[in-house]
Design a protein around this motif. Structure first.
Motif, PDB file in Angstrom:
ATOM      1  N   UNK A  22       0.813  -1.217   0.000  1.00 41.32           N
ATOM      2  CA  UNK A  22       0.000   0.000   0.000  1.00 41.32           C
ATOM      3  C   UNK A  22       0.844   1.264   0.000  1.00 41.32           C
ATOM      4  N   UNK A  23       2.015   1.235   0.607  1.00 36.11           N
ATOM      5  CA  UNK A  23       2.900   2.400   0.558  1.00 36.11           C
ATOM      6  C   UNK A  23       3.318   2.695  -0.872  1.00 36.11           C
ATOM      7  N   UNK A  24       3.566   1.648  -1.638  1.00 32.79           N
ATOM      8  CA  UNK A  24       3.931   1.818  -3.042  1.00 32.79           C
ATOM      9  C   UNK A  24       2.757   2.381  -3.835  1.00 32.79           C
ATOM     10  N   UNK A  25       1.549   1.932  -3.524  1.00 32.16           N
ATOM     11  CA  UNK A  25       0.370   2.473  -4.192  1.00 32.16           C
ATOM     12  C   UNK A  25       0.209   3.963  -3.879  1.00 32.16           C
ATOM     13  N   UNK A  26       0.483   4.338  -2.654  1.00 34.46           N
ATOM     14  CA  UNK A  26       0.391   5.751  -2.282  1.00 34.46           C
ATOM     15  C   UNK A  26       1.376   6.584  -3.087  1.00 34.46           C
ATOM     16  N   UNK A  27       2.595   6.070  -3.260  1.00 32.65           N
ATOM     17  CA  UNK A  27       3.580   6.785  -4.085  1.00 32.65           C
ATOM     18  C   UNK A  27       3.098   6.883  -5.523  1.00 32.65           C
ATOM     19  N   UNK A  28       2.385   5.863  -6.009  1.00 32.14           N
ATOM     20  CA  UNK A  28       1.861   5.902  -7.371  1.00 32.14           C
ATOM     21  C   UNK A  28       0.796   6.965  -7.553  1.00 32.14           C
ATOM     22  N   UNK A  29      -0.078   7.125  -6.570  1.00 36.05           N
ATOM     23  CA  UNK A  29      -1.110   8.156  -6.686  1.00 36.05           C
ATOM     24  C   UNK A  29      -0.502   9.554  -6.684  1.00 36.05           C
ATOM     25  N   UNK A  30       0.624   9.729  -6.001  1.00 35.82           N
ATOM     26  CA  UNK A  30       1.280  11.038  -6.028  1.00 35.82           C
ATOM     27  C   UNK A  30       1.842  11.340  -7.413  1.00 35.82           C
ATOM     28  N   UNK A  31       2.214  10.315  -8.166  1.00 33.97           N
ATOM     29  CA  UNK A  31       2.659  10.540  -9.544  1.00 33.97           C
ATOM     30  C   UNK A  31       1.494  11.052 -10.380  1.00 33.97           C
ATOM     31  N   UNK A  32       0.315  10.452 -10.210  1.00 31.26           N
ATOM     32  CA  UNK A  32      -0.851  10.903 -10.965  1.00 31.26           C
ATOM     33  C   UNK A  32      -1.182  12.354 -10.638  1.00 31.26           C
ATOM     34  N   UNK A  33      -1.051  12.729  -9.358  1.00 25.17           N
ATOM     35  CA  UNK A  33      -1.309  14.121  -8.973  1.00 25.17           C
ATOM     36  C   UNK A  33      -0.281  15.059  -9.590  1.00 25.17           C
ATOM     37  N   UNK A  34       0.994  14.655  -9.592  1.00 30.99           N
ATOM     38  CA  UNK A  34       2.046  15.495 -10.173  1.00 30.99           C
ATOM     39  C   UNK A  34       1.856  15.642 -11.679  1.00 30.99           C
ATOM     40  N   UNK A  35       1.404  14.578 -12.339  1.00 30.10           N
ATOM     41  CA  UNK A  35       1.158  14.667 -13.774  1.00 30.10           C
ATOM     42  C   UNK A  35       0.034  15.644 -14.072  1.00 30.10           C
ATOM     43  N   UNK A  36      -1.036  15.604 -13.266  1.00 33.25           N
ATOM     44  CA  UNK A  36      -2.134  16.538 -13.462  1.00 33.25           C
ATOM     45  C   UNK A  36      -1.684  17.979 -13.214  1.00 33.25           C
ATOM     46  N   UNK A  37      -0.845  18.190 -12.197  1.00 35.99           N
ATOM     47  CA  UNK A  37      -0.325  19.532 -11.925  1.00 35.99           C
ATOM     48  C   UNK A  37       0.525  20.032 -13.089  1.00 35.99           C
ATOM     49  N   UNK A  38       1.270  19.131 -13.705  1.00 34.90           N
ATOM     50  CA  UNK A  38       2.080  19.519 -14.861  1.00 34.90           C
ATOM     51  C   UNK A  38       1.187  19.965 -16.017  1.00 34.90           C
ATOM     52  N   UNK A  39       0.091  19.254 -16.240  1.00 37.15           N
ATOM     53  CA  UNK A  39      -0.819  19.626 -17.317  1.00 37.15           C
ATOM     54  C   UNK A  39      -1.516  20.952 -17.036  1.00 37.15           C
ATOM     55  N   UNK A  40      -1.804  21.222 -15.759  1.00 38.18           N
ATOM     56  CA  UNK A  40      -2.368  22.520 -15.391  1.00 38.18           C
ATOM     57  C   UNK A  40      -1.376  23.636 -15.715  1.00 38.18           C
ATOM     58  N   UNK A  41      -0.104  23.415 -15.376  1.00 38.03           N
ATOM     59  CA  UNK A  41       0.916  24.421 -15.667  1.00 38.03           C
ATOM     60  C   UNK A  41       1.053  24.641 -17.163  1.00 38.03           C
ATOM     61  N   UNK A  42       0.984  23.565 -17.954  1.00 30.17           N
ATOM     62  CA  UNK A  42       1.069  23.723 -19.412  1.00 30.17           C
ATOM     63  C   UNK A  42      -0.133  24.483 -19.949  1.00 30.17           C
ATOM     64  N   UNK A  43      -1.291  24.338 -19.326  1.00 26.69           N
ATOM     65  CA  UNK A  43      -2.479  25.045 -19.774  1.00 26.69           C
ATOM     66  C   UNK A  43      -2.357  26.549 -19.647  1.00 26.69           C
ATOM     67  N   UNK A  44      -1.484  27.040 -18.762  1.00 31.79           N
ATOM     68  CA  UNK A  44      -1.308  28.485 -18.604  1.00 31.79           C
ATOM     69  C   UNK A  44      -0.612  29.131 -19.789  1.00 31.79           C
ATOM     70  N   UNK A  45      -0.022  28.336 -20.674  1.00 32.42           N
ATOM     71  CA  UNK A  45       0.598  28.892 -21.879  1.00 32.42           C
ATOM     72  C   UNK A  45      -0.450  29.364 -22.878  1.00 32.42           C
ATOM     73  N   UNK A  46      -1.688  28.927 -22.731  1.00 27.45           N
ATOM     74  CA  UNK A  46      -2.780  29.292 -23.622  1.00 27.45           C
ATOM     75  C   UNK A  46      -3.672  30.316 -22.917  1.00 27.45           C
ATOM     76  N   UNK A  47      -4.653  30.881 -23.594  1.00 26.30           N
ATOM     77  CA  UNK A  47      -5.505  31.880 -22.929  1.00 26.30           C
ATOM     78  C   UNK A  47      -5.997  31.387 -21.572  1.00 26.30           C
ATOM     79  N   UNK A  48      -5.676  32.188 -20.562  1.00 25.61           N
ATOM     80  CA  UNK A  48      -5.962  31.746 -19.197  1.00 25.61           C
ATOM     81  C   UNK A  48      -7.449  31.841 -18.847  1.00 25.61           C
ATOM     82  N   UNK A  49      -8.152  32.779 -19.477  1.00 25.63           N
ATOM     83  CA  UNK A  49      -9.582  32.937 -19.226  1.00 25.63           C
ATOM     84  C   UNK A  49     -10.336  32.686 -20.516  1.00 25.63           C
TER      85      UNK A  49
END
Length: 453
Positions: A22-49
């Motif tokens: 389960x500790x390994x699974x927890x580390x895996x879910x943090x990767x999914x969160x970091x990937x989503x945060x990266x995509x949010x940051x990439x979205x700021x390159x386009x019109x923000x509103x």
């Protein structure tokens, strides 16, 4: 690492822990969160509103104002879109993507580091179980011998051949070995419980399934490689390096705040009093133009914000350097334990053999009352100690090899065997029927473009 022991049971336990921990699974879910945060940051390159709006209101104007309107009551309906695009002149958003990329890499390295720790802990716990089992075998054998000595001595005391002091010595030996057996039973059960947690299962008794195996035998030597290889092989070092890169990018983000923010804003839509006239050409409204925002009176805060981020960068860099030093020490500690434990085991093996021969000879002589009972007491007690140390030293050889591989960052590569170009699945829930699913492969940048929308 595990193949070096050539132990199928150990290999199976590590494979099961990789699937279910389960500790390994927890580390895996943090990767999914970091990937989503990266995509949010990439979205700021386009019109923000990019907002669509729609309004409908019934309005009443005061009749007591200057130049009052003839029609005090009217409807108003409007619909359209608002757009706002801050242009990345100073690299603030690009540096944000760079920081998010580094954070994603760090989260993957954190998963690999958790995998290294998991494999080493499973292997170490398995070795400890085998060591406890061997120590218990020695203890049970010595208890049988000491029980016979006590029985024989009780017979002699009843016959008046020996004094009671010899009987009490024999009983002291026996009860001490019985207490050692209880201590070993406690340690064995605790190691069993620890292994259950590592396997991600409740705490049953695994010993019937494990059986009474031997202590894993390590090869007499192993390859370590160049010290510089640590920088490439240890996931925790790579994670620390990625955290330094992420913090460096955040310094750039703070620096970009010193400069004006240039945006293009606009609105397109329709507005009319009557809904039936809303989408006619006369109802069309629109506005577009540049916008500049510059925090000209906030430089004290902005400069100090840069200083904060730079200090955090220096902290991350120093932590990285310190981690490299610790990694080198851990490798050297593992090598010393592995090599010296082999010499120690050979010496203890000779000592235990000699102690066993002495104890057998003392027992033989004691039957004919040809030796002092103190000699029997000492030799039987010394045999218990030497055999117990022999089992521990044999386990130290295997633990030393495990420590070397852990210090070298070995073991995380097993996830590469499951790498596929397929999408990374969502982490499954915890019902037992899903616990045996294969862990996802978290390859760097996998699906980043397709995930972004």
């Amino acid at each position: 690492m595990v193949d070096r022991f050539n132990d199928p049971q150990l290999n199976g336990l590590i494979a099961e822990a990789y699937q279910q921990n389960l500790t390994l699974r927890s580390a895996g879910t943090r990767i999914l969160a970091a990937r989503a945060q990266r995509n949010i940051a990439a979205g700021n390159l386009f019109p923000q509103t990019q907002q669509a709006f729609g309004d409908n209101s019934r309005n009443q104007v005061s009749g007591n104002i200057a130049n009052p309107q003839t029609n005090r009551f009217f409807n108003d309906t409007a619909t359209g879109v608002n757009l706002s695009w801050e242009l990345d002149f100073w690299g603030r958003f690009r540096r944000g993507v760079e920081a998010a990329d580094a954070d994603l890499d760090a989260s993957i390295e954190n998963y690999d580091d958790a995998l290294v720790l998991l494999i080493s802990e499973v292997a170490s716990t398995y070795v400890q179980i085998r060591v406890f089992q061997q120590r218990l075998k020695y203890a049970v054998g010595n208890i049988a011998t000491q029980t016979r000595l006590v029985t024989d001595e009780e017979t002699r005391v009843k016959k008046g051949v020996d004094r009671k002091i010899g009987l009490e010595q024999m009983r002291s030996n026996l009860t001490n070995t019985l207490a050692l057996k209880e201590q070993l039973e406690i340690g064995l059960r605790q190691a069993n419980n620890q292994l259950c947690v590592l396997l991600g299962t409740p705490v049953p008794d695994l010993l019937p399934d494990l059986g009474d195996g031997n202590i894993p035998v390590a090869p007499p030597e192993t390859g370590v490689g160049m010290p510089a290889d640590l920088l490439r092989r240890r996931p925790d070092l790579r994670r620390a390096e990625r955290l330094v890169a992420s913090q460096s990018a955040r310094v750039g983000i703070a620096t970009a705040n010193l400069y004006p923010r240039i945006s293009i804003v606009g609105a397109l839509g329709y507005e009319a009093q009557n809904f039936s006239d809303l989408f006619t050409s006369k109802s069309f409204i629109g506005t577009i133009g540049p916008s500049v925002r510059w925090d000209v009176l906030n430089y004290g805060r902005l400069v100090n914000g840069i200083r904060v981020q730079d200090a955090l960068f220096q902290t991350a860099a120093v932590d990285y350097q310190n981690l490299v030093l610790q990694a080198g020490r851990e490798v050297e500690d593992g090598i010393v334990l592995f090599l010296r434990s082999q010499s120690r085991w050979k010496q203890l093996a000779d000592s235990a053999t000699a102690a066993d021969n002495a104890a057998k000879e003392a027992v033989k002589l004691s039957k004919n009352v040809q030796t002092d009972l103190t000699t029997v007491f000492v030799t039987s007690n010394f045999l218990v100690t030497q055999q117990d140390q022999l089992a521990v030293s044999r386990g130290d050889i295997a633990l030393g090899l495990i420590q070397i591989y852990k210090a070298l960052g070995g073991g995380w590569e097993i996830r590469l065997a499951n790498c596929e170009p397929a999408p990374v699945p969502e982490m499954v829930p915890l019902p037992e029927k899903n616990l045996r699913n294969r862990p996802p492969c978290f390859c760097r940048r996998q699906q980043m473009a397709s995930d972004f929308s």
